[in-house]
Design an enzyme around this catalytic site. Structure first.
Site, mmCIF file in Angstrom:
data_model
loop_
_atom_site.group_PDB
_atom_site.id
_atom_site.type_symbol
_atom_site.label_atom_id
_atom_site.label_comp_id
_atom_site.label_asym_id
_atom_site.label_seq_id
_atom_site.Cartn_x
_atom_site.Cartn_y
_atom_site.Cartn_z
ATOM 1 N N LEU A 24 2.297 8.939 5.767
ATOM 2 C CA LEU A 24 1.282 9.553 6.626
ATOM 3 C C LEU A 24 1.185 11.067 6.440
ATOM 4 O O LEU A 24 2.168 11.737 6.166
ATOM 5 C CB LEU A 24 1.581 9.234 8.094
ATOM 6 C CG LEU A 24 1.606 7.750 8.440
ATOM 7 C CD1 LEU A 24 1.874 7.561 9.936
ATOM 8 C CD2 LEU A 24 0.308 7.057 8.036
ATOM 9 N N HIS A 25 -0.032 11.567 6.585
ATOM 10 C CA HIS A 25 -0.298 13.006 6.521
ATOM 11 C C HIS A 25 -1.330 13.338 7.593
ATOM 12 O O HIS A 25 -1.742 12.447 8.369
ATOM 13 C CB HIS A 25 -0.772 13.397 5.113
ATOM 14 C CG HIS A 25 -1.890 12.540 4.592
ATOM 15 N ND1 HIS A 25 -3.146 12.530 5.162
ATOM 16 C CD2 HIS A 25 -1.935 11.643 3.575
ATOM 17 C CE1 HIS A 25 -3.915 11.694 4.500
ATOM 18 N NE2 HIS A 25 -3.207 11.121 3.537
ATOM 19 N N HIS A 28 -4.377 10.974 8.190
ATOM 20 C CA HIS A 28 -4.126 9.790 9.022
ATOM 21 C C HIS A 28 -4.051 10.185 10.506
ATOM 22 O O HIS A 28 -4.580 9.498 11.376
ATOM 23 C CB HIS A 28 -2.799 9.139 8.639
ATOM 24 C CG HIS A 28 -2.730 8.637 7.236
ATOM 25 N ND1 HIS A 28 -1.903 9.183 6.279
ATOM 26 C CD2 HIS A 28 -3.386 7.618 6.609
ATOM 27 C CE1 HIS A 28 -2.035 8.531 5.150
ATOM 28 N NE2 HIS A 28 -2.929 7.581 5.303
ATOM 29 N N MET A 175 -6.530 15.636 1.595
ATOM 30 C CA MET A 175 -5.177 15.102 1.771
ATOM 31 C C MET A 175 -5.124 13.655 1.305
ATOM 32 O O MET A 175 -6.060 12.896 1.521
ATOM 33 C CB MET A 175 -4.761 15.206 3.228
ATOM 34 C CG MET A 175 -4.515 16.632 3.622
ATOM 35 S SD MET A 175 -3.574 16.720 5.132
ATOM 36 C CE MET A 175 -3.465 18.492 5.288
HETATM 37 P P1 AMP Z 1 -4.462 4.999 3.261
HETATM 38 O O1 AMP Z 1 -3.149 5.049 3.951
HETATM 39 O O2 AMP Z 1 -4.571 5.923 2.090
HETATM 40 O O3 AMP Z 1 -4.937 3.608 2.985
HETATM 41 O O4 AMP Z 1 -5.500 5.576 4.298
HETATM 42 C C1 AMP Z 1 -5.611 5.051 5.585
HETATM 43 C C2 AMP Z 1 -6.835 5.627 6.250
HETATM 44 O O5 AMP Z 1 -6.726 7.043 6.292
HETATM 45 C C3 AMP Z 1 -8.112 5.323 5.445
HETATM 46 O O6 AMP Z 1 -9.146 5.017 6.359
HETATM 47 C C4 AMP Z 1 -8.371 6.614 4.734
HETATM 48 O O7 AMP Z 1 -9.732 6.825 4.446
HETATM 49 C C5 AMP Z 1 -7.880 7.621 5.753
HETATM 50 N N1 AMP Z 1 -7.588 8.891 5.091
HETATM 51 C C6 AMP Z 1 -6.794 9.089 4.016
HETATM 52 N N2 AMP Z 1 -6.802 10.385 3.656
HETATM 53 C C7 AMP Z 1 -7.628 11.030 4.523
HETATM 54 C C8 AMP Z 1 -8.064 12.375 4.678
HETATM 55 N N3 AMP Z 1 -7.659 13.338 3.855
HETATM 56 N N4 AMP Z 1 -8.910 12.668 5.681
HETATM 57 C C9 AMP Z 1 -9.341 11.689 6.516
HETATM 58 N N5 AMP Z 1 -8.987 10.403 6.425
HETATM 59 C C10 AMP Z 1 -8.129 10.070 5.450
#
Ligand code: AMP
Length: 281
Positions: A24-25, A28, A175
């Site tokens: 997570l960042h 998320h 991110m």
């Molecule tokens: P992931 O863990 O990469 O599958 O991402 C989970 C959710 O977080 C997805 O809906 C992504 O689009 C969202 N997400 C990932 N990176 C970002 C970001 N930099 N800004 C906003 N939402 C993000």
């Protein structure tokens, strides 16, 4: 999870749901904040979904930081964390797949074949388990957001799909859990996605409406970064994901670039309001 969610819904509460793959960042956590502002309780999931990774992709080495993640979610005020294992989500003999046709084969889907079939299948399963009022996704993955919205509409899902803004590092890099793979030279080069899209934003602000010229300028900027290997740079209708030749209603400029062994994506949203085009990075 089904039992807890059912109980919560029976109390008349409206569940907000944030599905993630962990590591997570702040991107998320911004989804979590949006969910907390609109729903109670908030449920997050962490599941590195094997079916959305291609055979030569980074499933095995995808960053897994469960303890730190669960602490971050708790600190942020998330009420439940759902972290199933792969055999629970895909038991032996699993056979049912969901595919959103026409939106899943282009752009990311062309480079990552079968990727969106894995995404839509797991998201439908998660939505079915949690049955949230609202589910939150990031525009970082704009095509994914569009596909999930289409799936929700086509399958009469009760969950509202909310797509939230992109959270960026101070230098503009979107991110991503994959940014940890970048070495310091690559990290510097990775800002090229933002810089190229920011260039497009500036030209649109100066009145450019020709999508082909905007696209060409983005490609030229990407090519100028020696460490970057551009995969695609497209300007599409935000609804149909089909290429456009002139800006209209709502468009997306989408880029995918390889830097070293890392694939990065980013996009610019372009929306018409009263004849003017507003851009969101
Ligand atoms: P992931 O863990 O990469 O599958 O991402 C989970 C959710 O977080 C997805 O809906 C992504 O689009 C969202 N997400 C990932 N990176 C970002 C970001 N930099 N800004 C906003 N939402 C993000």
């Amino acid at each position: 999870m089904k039992q807890s969610a059912r109980q919560v819904r029976a109390d008349g509460s409206s569940i907000g749901f944030v599905p993630t793959m962990g590591a997570l960042h702040a991107g998320h956590l911004s989804l979590v904040r949006s969910a907390l502002a609109e729903c109670h309780p908030v449920i997050a999931s962490i599941f590195v979904n094997p079916t959305q990774f291609g055979p030569h992709e980074d499933f095995q080495k995808y960053p897994r930081t469960m303890e730190a993640d669960s602490q971050q979610l708790e600190d942020a005020g998330v009420d439940y964390l759902f972290a199933p294992d792969a055999l629970e989500m895909y038991p032996r003999g699993f056979r049912t797949w969901v595919n959103v046709e026409g939106l899943s084969e282009c752009l990311e889907g062309r480079v990552r074949q079968g990727h969106f079939r894995g995404v839509t299948t797991v998201v439908l399963k998660l939505l079915e388990i949690v049955q949230p009022q609202k589910a939150y996704f990031g525009r970082k993955d704009a095509q994914q957001g569009r596909i999930i919205q289409q799936m929700a509409r086509d399958l009469h899902l009760d969950s509202e799909i909310v797509v939230c803004p992109i959270v960026r590092e101070p230098d503009g890099l979107a991110m991503s859990s994959r940014n940890v793979y970048l070495n310091s030279d690559e990290r510097r080069a990775a800002t090229i996605l933002f810089r190229a899209l920011d260039g497009a934003r500036a030209s649109i602000a100066h009145g450019e409406r020709d999508a082909l010229r905007i696209k060409a300028a983005i490609r030229e900027m990407l090519r100028a970064e020696p460490l970057a290997e551009p995969e695609y740079a497209e300007l599409v209708d935000a609804e149909t994901l089909e290429s456009v030749t002139r800006l209209r209603r709502a468009c997306l400029a989408l880029v995918a670039v390889r830097i070293g062994r890392v694939r990065l994506i980013d996009n610019l949203l372009i929306e018409e309001r009263d004849g003017a085009f507003l851009t969101k990075l």
